[in-house]
Design a protein around this motif. Sequence first.
Motif, PDB file in Angstrom:
ATOM      1  N   ALA A 120      59.977  78.082  28.988  1.00  0.00           N
ATOM      2  CA  ALA A 120      59.645  79.440  28.555  1.00  0.00           C
ATOM      3  C   ALA A 120      59.714  80.381  29.752  1.00  0.00           C
ATOM      4  O   ALA A 120      60.311  81.466  29.686  1.00  0.00           O
ATOM      5  CB  ALA A 120      58.244  79.447  27.933  1.00  0.00           C
ATOM      6  N   ASP A 121      59.117  79.971  30.836  1.00  0.00           N
ATOM      7  CA  ASP A 121      59.151  80.794  32.046  1.00  0.00           C
ATOM      8  C   ASP A 121      60.568  80.884  32.609  1.00  0.00           C
ATOM      9  O   ASP A 121      61.070  81.948  32.937  1.00  0.00           O
ATOM     10  CB  ASP A 121      58.249  80.189  33.138  1.00  0.00           C
ATOM     11  CG  ASP A 121      56.778  80.348  32.769  1.00  0.00           C
ATOM     12  OD1 ASP A 121      56.492  80.999  31.738  1.00  0.00           O
ATOM     13  OD2 ASP A 121      55.936  79.804  33.503  1.00  0.00           O
ATOM     14  N   ARG A 122      61.186  79.729  32.697  1.00  0.00           N
ATOM     15  CA  ARG A 122      62.464  79.644  33.403  1.00  0.00           C
ATOM     16  C   ARG A 122      63.584  80.357  32.668  1.00  0.00           C
ATOM     17  O   ARG A 122      64.394  81.058  33.285  1.00  0.00           O
ATOM     18  CB  ARG A 122      62.816  78.146  33.564  1.00  0.00           C
ATOM     19  CG  ARG A 122      64.040  77.859  34.395  1.00  0.00           C
ATOM     20  CD  ARG A 122      63.761  78.203  35.849  1.00  0.00           C
ATOM     21  NE  ARG A 122      64.932  77.940  36.698  1.00  0.00           N
ATOM     22  CZ  ARG A 122      65.983  78.744  36.774  1.00  0.00           C
ATOM     23  NH1 ARG A 122      66.025  79.831  36.043  1.00  0.00           N
ATOM     24  NH2 ARG A 122      66.976  78.460  37.594  1.00  0.00           N
ATOM     25  N   SER A 147      56.832  74.191  40.370  1.00  0.00           N
ATOM     26  CA  SER A 147      56.849  75.289  39.396  1.00  0.00           C
ATOM     27  C   SER A 147      56.636  74.774  37.984  1.00  0.00           C
ATOM     28  O   SER A 147      56.064  75.451  37.131  1.00  0.00           O
ATOM     29  CB  SER A 147      58.141  76.086  39.516  1.00  0.00           C
ATOM     30  OG  SER A 147      59.180  75.440  38.806  1.00  0.00           O
ATOM     31  N   SER A 174      56.519  74.667  28.516  1.00  0.00           N
ATOM     32  CA  SER A 174      55.925  75.754  29.302  1.00  0.00           C
ATOM     33  C   SER A 174      56.892  76.242  30.365  1.00  0.00           C
ATOM     34  O   SER A 174      57.114  77.444  30.548  1.00  0.00           O
ATOM     35  CB  SER A 174      54.640  75.269  29.992  1.00  0.00           C
ATOM     36  OG  SER A 174      53.647  74.998  29.041  1.00  0.00           O
ATOM     37  N   TRP A 175      57.469  75.274  31.028  1.00  0.00           N
ATOM     38  CA  TRP A 175      58.346  75.633  32.135  1.00  0.00           C
ATOM     39  C   TRP A 175      59.614  76.333  31.634  1.00  0.00           C
ATOM     40  O   TRP A 175      60.069  77.318  32.187  1.00  0.00           O
ATOM     41  CB  TRP A 175      58.717  74.377  32.926  1.00  0.00           C
ATOM     42  CG  TRP A 175      59.623  74.663  34.084  1.00  0.00           C
ATOM     43  CD1 TRP A 175      59.291  75.286  35.252  1.00  0.00           C
ATOM     44  CD2 TRP A 175      61.011  74.351  34.155  1.00  0.00           C
ATOM     45  NE1 TRP A 175      60.375  75.374  36.068  1.00  0.00           N
ATOM     46  CE2 TRP A 175      61.457  74.799  35.423  1.00  0.00           C
ATOM     47  CE3 TRP A 175      61.908  73.727  33.292  1.00  0.00           C
ATOM     48  CZ2 TRP A 175      62.771  74.642  35.842  1.00  0.00           C
ATOM     49  CZ3 TRP A 175      63.226  73.568  33.716  1.00  0.00           C
ATOM     50  CH2 TRP A 175      63.653  74.025  34.981  1.00  0.00           C
ATOM     51  N   ASP A 194      49.474  77.772  31.091  1.00  0.00           N
ATOM     52  CA  ASP A 194      49.252  77.693  29.643  1.00  0.00           C
ATOM     53  C   ASP A 194      48.009  76.866  29.335  1.00  0.00           C
ATOM     54  O   ASP A 194      47.150  77.261  28.548  1.00  0.00           O
ATOM     55  CB  ASP A 194      50.449  77.029  28.961  1.00  0.00           C
ATOM     56  CG  ASP A 194      51.660  77.935  28.993  1.00  0.00           C
ATOM     57  OD1 ASP A 194      51.527  79.076  29.475  1.00  0.00           O
ATOM     58  OD2 ASP A 194      52.739  77.479  28.549  1.00  0.00           O
ATOM     59  N   SER A 197      63.075  84.383  32.736  1.00  0.00           N
ATOM     60  CA  SER A 197      63.262  85.093  34.000  1.00  0.00           C
ATOM     61  C   SER A 197      64.710  85.049  34.483  1.00  0.00           C
ATOM     62  O   SER A 197      65.216  86.016  35.011  1.00  0.00           O
ATOM     63  CB  SER A 197      62.341  84.508  35.075  1.00  0.00           C
ATOM     64  OG  SER A 197      62.563  83.106  35.166  1.00  0.00           O
ATOM     65  N   ASP A 243      53.013  74.380  37.592  1.00  0.00           N
ATOM     66  CA  ASP A 243      52.387  75.698  37.522  1.00  0.00           C
ATOM     67  C   ASP A 243      52.488  76.303  36.130  1.00  0.00           C
ATOM     68  O   ASP A 243      51.502  76.786  35.566  1.00  0.00           O
ATOM     69  CB  ASP A 243      53.041  76.642  38.541  1.00  0.00           C
ATOM     70  CG  ASP A 243      52.546  76.356  39.950  1.00  0.00           C
ATOM     71  OD1 ASP A 243      51.472  75.717  40.086  1.00  0.00           O
ATOM     72  OD2 ASP A 243      53.221  76.753  40.920  1.00  0.00           O
ATOM     73  N   SER A 244      53.694  76.272  35.594  1.00  0.00           N
ATOM     74  CA  SER A 244      53.886  76.866  34.275  1.00  0.00           C
ATOM     75  C   SER A 244      52.956  76.234  33.254  1.00  0.00           C
ATOM     76  O   SER A 244      52.291  76.913  32.460  1.00  0.00           O
ATOM     77  CB  SER A 244      55.332  76.655  33.806  1.00  0.00           C
ATOM     78  OG  SER A 244      56.216  77.394  34.591  1.00  0.00           O
ATOM     79  N   TRP A 245      52.908  74.922  33.326  1.00  0.00           N
ATOM     80  CA  TRP A 245      52.107  74.220  32.327  1.00  0.00           C
ATOM     81  C   TRP A 245      50.621  74.490  32.521  1.00  0.00           C
ATOM     82  O   TRP A 245      49.873  74.725  31.574  1.00  0.00           O
ATOM     83  CB  TRP A 245      52.392  72.717  32.420  1.00  0.00           C
ATOM     84  CG  TRP A 245      51.612  71.924  31.416  1.00  0.00           C
ATOM     85  CD1 TRP A 245      51.798  71.872  30.079  1.00  0.00           C
ATOM     86  CD2 TRP A 245      50.501  71.068  31.704  1.00  0.00           C
ATOM     87  NE1 TRP A 245      50.891  71.034  29.496  1.00  0.00           N
ATOM     88  CE2 TRP A 245      50.073  70.519  30.476  1.00  0.00           C
ATOM     89  CE3 TRP A 245      49.833  70.718  32.883  1.00  0.00           C
ATOM     90  CZ2 TRP A 245      49.006  69.633  30.389  1.00  0.00           C
ATOM     91  CZ3 TRP A 245      48.771  69.836  32.805  1.00  0.00           C
ATOM     92  CH2 TRP A 245      48.365  69.299  31.572  1.00  0.00           C
TER      93      TRP A 245
END
Lengths: 203, 203, 203, 203
Positions: free
Chosen positions: D192-194, C185, D189-190, C193, D197, C188-190
């Motif tokens: 921000a997502d994590r 994950s 990035s991660w 972006d 949510s 994925d996040s990176w």
Amino acid sequence: MPRIPAAERRGVFIEAAVKVIATRGIDGATTRRIAEQAQAPLATLHYCYRTKEDLIADVYDFTARRFRDVVRGSAPHADRATTARRLLRRLMECYLESADFATTALELTGWARRRHEDRSIRVYDGAVEAMRTVLRGTASSPPAEAETIDEIAYAIATLAAGFALNWLAYADQSTAVKQMEITTSILDSWLADRLVSVPAAPG
Amino acid sequence: MPRIPAAERRGVFIEAAVKVIATRGIDGATTRRIAEQAQAPLATLHYCYRTKEDLIADVYDFTARRFRDVVRGSAPHADRATTARRLLRRLMECYLESADFATTALELTGWARRRHEDRSIRVYDGAVEAMRTVLRGTASSPPAEAETIDEIAYAIATLAAGFALNWLAYADQSTAVKQMEITTSILDSWLADRLVSVPAAPG
Amino acid sequence: MPRIPAAERRGVFIEAAVKVIATRGIDGATTRRIAEQAQAPLATLHYCYRTKEDLIADVYDFTARRFRDVVRGSAPHADRATTARRLLRRLMECYLESADFATTALELTGWARRRHEDRSIRVYDGAVEAMRTVLRGTASSPPAEAETIDEIAYAIATLAAGFALNWLAYADQSTAVKQMEITTSILDSWLADRLVSVPAAPG
Amino acid sequence: MPRIPAAERRGVFIEAAVKVIATRGIDGATTRRIAEQAQAPLATLHYCYRTKEDLIADVYDFTARRFRDVVRGSAPHADRATTARRLLRRLMECYLESADFATTALELTGWARRRHEDRSIRVYDGAVEAMRTVLRGTASSPPAEAETIDEIAYAIATLAAGFALNWLAYADQSTAVKQMEITTSILDSWLADRLVSVPAAPG
DNA sequence: AATGAATGAGGCTTCATTCAT
DNA sequence: TATGAATGAAGCCTCATTCAT
């Protein structure tokens, strides 16, 4: 260099070890000195014996075996008293022949006592046990009680050991030879008393 | 730790050394271990004894002295035979009382033999010589030839040494007690023969 | 043991070496232990490999090859992001399948760094370079700048390496499986972006 | 010569050990080489540390402590994401500042894994646990589930470890500096997502 | 006087490698 | 070819002893 099978090489190291132990004591018998005495590089010793302990253990067994052989070599004689006297003399002669052997045996006894308590007995007891067997087997004498056999064996062992200590302490051969006679006579006197009174109890 | 007269301090180290020697052998008795056993800093040991050799020598003397004391403590008795038997028993009792002492004495014999050949004799000979003196002085028995005295002393020494080796090898007290009796009877038998036949030759 | 073509023999030693290195570390992997693990006499190892260094070098190549194979086995997928994710997962699965392999690879990295500085890169860089190639070749995604490819490869390598260290440190499989998801994950996040913003700059 | 208390001297040996381990690997770090690096006789090393193992264990603790200090030094910041990013950067900077430290830490991880399985975790886990504590304590962010904290800590640890491996493999500082940025962006990035949510699930 | 610190010498063992068969 | 035998170099550790405080 010799390129001989390791098993054979071990014999060389055992002999060397006996010599060094006799000269410098069990702890003074360093691997280096033993190797040197055997005229071999130090690493070669460790090729034949993984550990110094292993080597000493082998010397130990070698010594014990020799004791047994000496004892067994004194085949049963006419009667029990003669057999006993013979055993004692053989042991003393054995010590007299090689002070190195006597010393090493003594050192090993101490080593074994410190190390594996039960093992201490093996050299000593191996010889004593062999004596018992030989004593038991005297044909012309009536079978004796186990206790009698034990006592005779003890007497021989004690006198032999005491003789050895004396011999090693004074290191005087001519004195030792005379003491051999005395020691024998001590055993004789006792046997005369002991073997008369006991058989009184007939099977 | 401080402020103890050096002499007293030495006694502590000697005692500690006896213990350690008995347990680990003469070479296993390192200065560190002896100091530890004495609960003293290592450097203190070297402050009291310039050298390890010096300490061992002191232990050696201590041991020899104790032997002499034991022997002398067995004041002359009724007759020569009784005196002799008495000496032997005292020695054996002494060994039995302290296996540590017996072991250490044995170790020291070996040590002395390796080190200063003449010294080896001191522990051993010190005791034997003391025995001779005691044996000679038995009032009620007729003065004996020097040779007779020597032989008796040798017999005692040999039997005592042999007994000790056995006792150390098996380390079984109840067995040893029985063997003390046997050992005594061995001496008795021989003395009976020896002391009868010899004086037959009158001065 | 005899008559096996040398090439095959080497394979056995390589396998054995991987096992031993994983268990005892690169320096704990002695020739003796490797030979023993391979159930071959010590001398045979030196018959196949003139030098221990030679053997390790072979293990090294073996490891590097396996990395490349794993990477190449992840044929390009739909789009760059999917390909990248796929690569990462394959690597992590590979570590998870064989902790021995993971450990050995890690050990070899250190070994190479110390030995031939440039070589250290080979295992690592071999894999990274293979990744770059695979990433470049994604048909459905527009060709990307070299820099982008580099960064993605770096991201995958970093996450895979970090995952491996964790897995080896805790050695708990079920935890590792969960962490595989997290690690994925993170990538994925990176990628989401990164792959959006960059292609904005058209060739 | 310096005649300084042993405790102090230990520090010198630890430093020397770190240097040698980094240069020659944990097994290449022989006592001789460490002593030499510390400009002390070999015996002095063994005066301060009874065993090589003891020394390494101390290096181990030293390393673990340093990790904890670095982590704790990154006091909580504005919000959780900032704190996390800060932690990661501090760790990477720490590696960048001293490749020796990074290498040694890596070597020790392997050493500990081989030696005392549970201990392997200590360096690693010590740092991770410290991170968890710091992350938990971020005032301005709402308290997070333990799981969230764990995951963030894992992400940081993984990225830092991966970064370190890369940096050690290529040993190119300028590249590493750039990769620090990339690594940071990956975490960002991660996060921000994590962090968006998850809090969605209100207590 | 008393003792922590320091050390050269030497102990046992293991390693990678070569030799001889 | 294949492998037991052999070995110099080096590893870790401990010892008795001295030094400096």
